[in-house]
Design a protein around this motif. Structure first.
Motif, PDB file in Angstrom:
ATOM      1  N   LYS A 195      40.954  32.490 -59.541  1.00 19.94           N
ATOM      2  CA  LYS A 195      41.713  31.586 -58.676  1.00 19.94           C
ATOM      3  C   LYS A 195      41.189  31.519 -57.250  1.00 19.94           C
ATOM      4  O   LYS A 195      40.840  30.455 -56.756  1.00 19.94           O
ATOM      5  CB  LYS A 195      43.187  32.012 -58.652  1.00 19.94           C
ATOM      6  N   ARG A 196      41.157  32.656 -56.563  1.00 19.11           N
ATOM      7  CA  ARG A 196      40.721  32.664 -55.168  1.00 19.11           C
ATOM      8  C   ARG A 196      39.595  33.680 -55.009  1.00 19.11           C
ATOM      9  O   ARG A 196      39.801  34.878 -55.183  1.00 19.11           O
ATOM     10  CB  ARG A 196      41.891  33.017 -54.227  1.00 19.11           C
ATOM     11  N   TRP A 197      38.428  33.186 -54.669  1.00 14.95           N
ATOM     12  CA  TRP A 197      37.226  34.015 -54.647  1.00 14.95           C
ATOM     13  C   TRP A 197      36.410  33.842 -53.377  1.00 14.95           C
ATOM     14  O   TRP A 197      35.540  34.648 -53.073  1.00 14.95           O
ATOM     15  CB  TRP A 197      36.348  33.658 -55.859  1.00 14.95           C
ATOM     16  N   ASP A 198      36.689  32.794 -52.609  1.00 14.22           N
ATOM     17  CA  ASP A 198      35.930  32.527 -51.385  1.00 14.22           C
ATOM     18  C   ASP A 198      36.507  33.373 -50.244  1.00 14.22           C
ATOM     19  O   ASP A 198      37.643  33.175 -49.821  1.00 14.22           O
ATOM     20  CB  ASP A 198      36.014  31.042 -51.041  1.00 14.22           C
ATOM     21  N   ALA A 199      35.707  34.321 -49.749  1.00 12.62           N
ATOM     22  CA  ALA A 199      36.170  35.240 -48.705  1.00 12.62           C
ATOM     23  C   ALA A 199      35.945  34.705 -47.295  1.00 12.62           C
ATOM     24  O   ALA A 199      36.342  35.350 -46.320  1.00 12.62           O
ATOM     25  CB  ALA A 199      35.478  36.596 -48.857  1.00 12.62           C
ATOM     26  N   CYS A 204      45.549  32.384 -41.446  1.00  9.07           N
ATOM     27  CA  CYS A 204      46.371  33.126 -42.407  1.00  9.07           C
ATOM     28  C   CYS A 204      46.521  32.371 -43.722  1.00  9.07           C
ATOM     29  O   CYS A 204      46.485  32.973 -44.804  1.00  9.07           O
ATOM     30  CB  CYS A 204      47.745  33.397 -41.811  1.00  9.07           C
ATOM     31  N   GLU A 205      46.665  31.058 -43.637  1.00  7.95           N
ATOM     32  CA  GLU A 205      46.828  30.246 -44.846  1.00  7.95           C
ATOM     33  C   GLU A 205      45.593  30.323 -45.736  1.00  7.95           C
ATOM     34  O   GLU A 205      45.683  30.257 -46.961  1.00  7.95           O
ATOM     35  CB  GLU A 205      47.113  28.795 -44.451  1.00  7.95           C
ATOM     36  N   ILE A 206      44.428  30.510 -45.139  1.00  4.44           N
ATOM     37  CA  ILE A 206      43.184  30.596 -45.901  1.00  4.44           C
ATOM     38  C   ILE A 206      42.982  31.982 -46.500  1.00  4.44           C
ATOM     39  O   ILE A 206      42.630  32.117 -47.680  1.00  4.44           O
ATOM     40  CB  ILE A 206      41.984  30.217 -45.002  1.00  4.44           C
ATOM     41  N   HIS A 210      39.241  24.183 -47.345  1.00  2.00           N
ATOM     42  CA  HIS A 210      39.589  25.519 -47.839  1.00  2.00           C
ATOM     43  C   HIS A 210      41.082  25.602 -48.141  1.00  2.00           C
ATOM     44  O   HIS A 210      41.491  26.149 -49.175  1.00  2.00           O
ATOM     45  CB  HIS A 210      39.192  26.572 -46.804  1.00  2.00           C
ATOM     46  N   ILE A 211      41.891  25.062 -47.251  1.00  2.19           N
ATOM     47  CA  ILE A 211      43.342  25.091 -47.452  1.00  2.19           C
ATOM     48  C   ILE A 211      43.733  24.292 -48.689  1.00  2.19           C
ATOM     49  O   ILE A 211      44.576  24.712 -49.492  1.00  2.19           O
ATOM     50  CB  ILE A 211      44.059  24.554 -46.197  1.00  2.19           C
ATOM     51  N   ASN A 212      43.108  23.134 -48.869  1.00  2.00           N
ATOM     52  CA  ASN A 212      43.502  22.223 -49.954  1.00  2.00           C
ATOM     53  C   ASN A 212      42.922  22.584 -51.310  1.00  2.00           C
ATOM     54  O   ASN A 212      43.527  22.276 -52.346  1.00  2.00           O
ATOM     55  CB  ASN A 212      43.093  20.788 -49.592  1.00  2.00           C
ATOM     56  N   THR A 213      41.753  23.238 -51.335  1.00  2.00           N
ATOM     57  CA  THR A 213      41.085  23.491 -52.613  1.00  2.00           C
ATOM     58  C   THR A 213      40.896  24.968 -52.926  1.00  2.00           C
ATOM     59  O   THR A 213      40.515  25.306 -54.055  1.00  2.00           O
ATOM     60  CB  THR A 213      39.694  22.815 -52.646  1.00  2.00           C
ATOM     61  N   GLY A 214      41.101  25.830 -51.940  1.00  2.28           N
ATOM     62  CA  GLY A 214      40.918  27.255 -52.180  1.00  2.28           C
ATOM     63  C   GLY A 214      39.547  27.770 -51.815  1.00  2.28           C
ATOM     64  O   GLY A 214      39.275  28.969 -51.931  1.00  2.28           O
TER      65      GLY A 214
END
Length: 410
Positions: A196-200, A214-216, A116-120
């Protein structure tokens, strides 16, 4: 006979250390009464799953013993123990604090966090795959809706809400996202998806690593701010909803906006008459599970009941329900710890008994994590039921705008 506790083994600094990790949760009021264990449905089913023993070890300062206690990862963090506690001690919060001290969480938990951190997103879906999946869904919906001009709104500014969903809806179950977008279309929703960022989701809700948590979550909230959406609506995933709410309350310092579960939105639309429904299209008896993260922890109980009573003919409540519901047995990240499969099925038995008692043919499971567990228990215990999200039942009940009104029930 139990081993004696030796004073030299006690660490008086442990209590203060844990208190510092809990960010507002107080465990010093524990009465050692055992109501937590009485409330835990698994203390008699699974070894090393006794919350009273665990919290006593913490209170006494048995540092080495508690840090290596299997309870830390056996606990489903469902907070059923806290409901029964007369002092409101949150043992799930203590469990999470100790998980955060673990260098390498078991199973795939850390791998999911790293992806999640590396790919979003938690399933490492590449941008091209995300884009192509949305393009394919758009084409499918154009045919399904008989609307060649239908477009999925992406990066639309000033929308009523940005929709945050689960990576599994892109990688494995795009038909579930298609169902949700169909309901949005029927309600004439003014919404947007982010490019860009859609995974909750945020697996660090279960690993206890707050910096990674927090980073996620922060980039998802920054997208809501960038697109100037009025609120963030989270898909049928108790884990994603809970983690988004926790991040908003505890860490987010940007634009203020509501974070709501999709079932709350559905309830609003039905009340406003924006969804035209015929519940006779769902004639089989249906029961509904209350996901721990949605109901017990975040208090969203009434909206899904309002919705389901408008979309099915024969609704049957499980007992107990609401904040007293029984966890499905897969909470706390258990699905990502492969070694716990048999344990998950053992823990599923109380929920299986609830399902059977209702006589329902369909289980409505408004949570992605829970529905995977329900599908497993359905096969394991040979229940012969169908398991659906609430969105599926809504889509089944939808009536086209040009169709006549269904007759009112007498």
């Amino acid at each position: 006979m139990a081993e004696p506790i030796r004073v030299k083994e006690l660490d008086p600094t442990l209590r203060e250390e844990v208190a510092g990790l809990l960010k507002g949760y107080d465990f010093s009021n524990c009465l050692t009464c055992g109501m937590c264990t009485a409330g835990c449905k698994y203390s008699d089913l699974v070894e090393d799953n006794d919350p009273r023993k665990f919290i006593r070890k913490v209170a006494l300062g048995l540092r080495e013993e508690v840090e290596n206690d299997p309870f830390v990862w056996n606990c489903n963090m469902c907070e059923r123990c806290t409901v029964e506690c007369p002092m409101g001690v949150n043992i799930a919060a203590i469990t999470r604090a100790f998980r955060g001290k673990t260098a390498m969480p078991p199973g795939h938990l850390q791998h999911i966090a790293d992806d999640h951190i590396n790919t979003g997103n938690q399933m490492a879906v590449e941008q091209i795959d995300y884009d192509e999946t949305l393009e394919w869904l758009e084409e499918e919906l154009q045919k399904e809706l008989n609307d060649p001009n239908y477009k999925i709104p992406i990066d639309k500014p000033d929308a009523d809400f940005m929709f945050g969903f689960n990576a599994r809806e892109i990688k494995h179950y795009p038909h579930e996202l298609q169902t949700i977008l169909h309901v949005f279309y029927a309600a004439k929703a003014n919404y947007t998806l982010s490019s860009k960022r859609w995974d909750a989701t945020n697996i660090c809700l279960f690993t206890g690593k707050n910096d990674e948590f927090c980073e996620i979550s922060r980039p998802l909230f920054e997208e809501v701010e960038r697109l100037n959406a009025k609120e963030l609506i989270v898909t049928e995933c108790g884990h994603a909803f809970r983690s988004s709410r926790v991040f908003k309350r505890t860490y987010w310092q940007g634009k203020d906006f509501p974070v709501r579960h999709i079932v709350e939105l559905y309830a609003d639309w039905i009340k406003e008459g924006r969804l035209k429904l015929d519940k006779s299209k769902n004639p089989l008896p249906v029961t509904m599970h209350d996901p721990c993260n949605t109901v017990r922890k975040e208090g969203v109980y009434e909206p899904q009941r309002y919705v389901i009573k408008h979309v099915v003919e024969d609704y049957r409540e499980m007992n107990p329900d609401g904040k007293y519901n029984i966890c499905c047995g897969a909470g706390g990240g258990a699905l990502a710890v492969a070694a716990t499969k048999q344990q998950r099925m053992t823990k599923a038995k109380p929920k299986v008994d609830q399902l059977i008692a209702t006589g329902a043919k369909i289980g409505c499971i408004p949570c992605h994590n829970c529905i995977d567990q329900f599908n497993d228990m359905n096969k394991f215990y040979k229940l012969g039921m169908k398991m659906h999200h609430l969105s599926t039942l809504i889509e089944n009940a939808l009536v086209p705008d040009d169709a006549p009104e269904a007759p009112a029930a007498e």
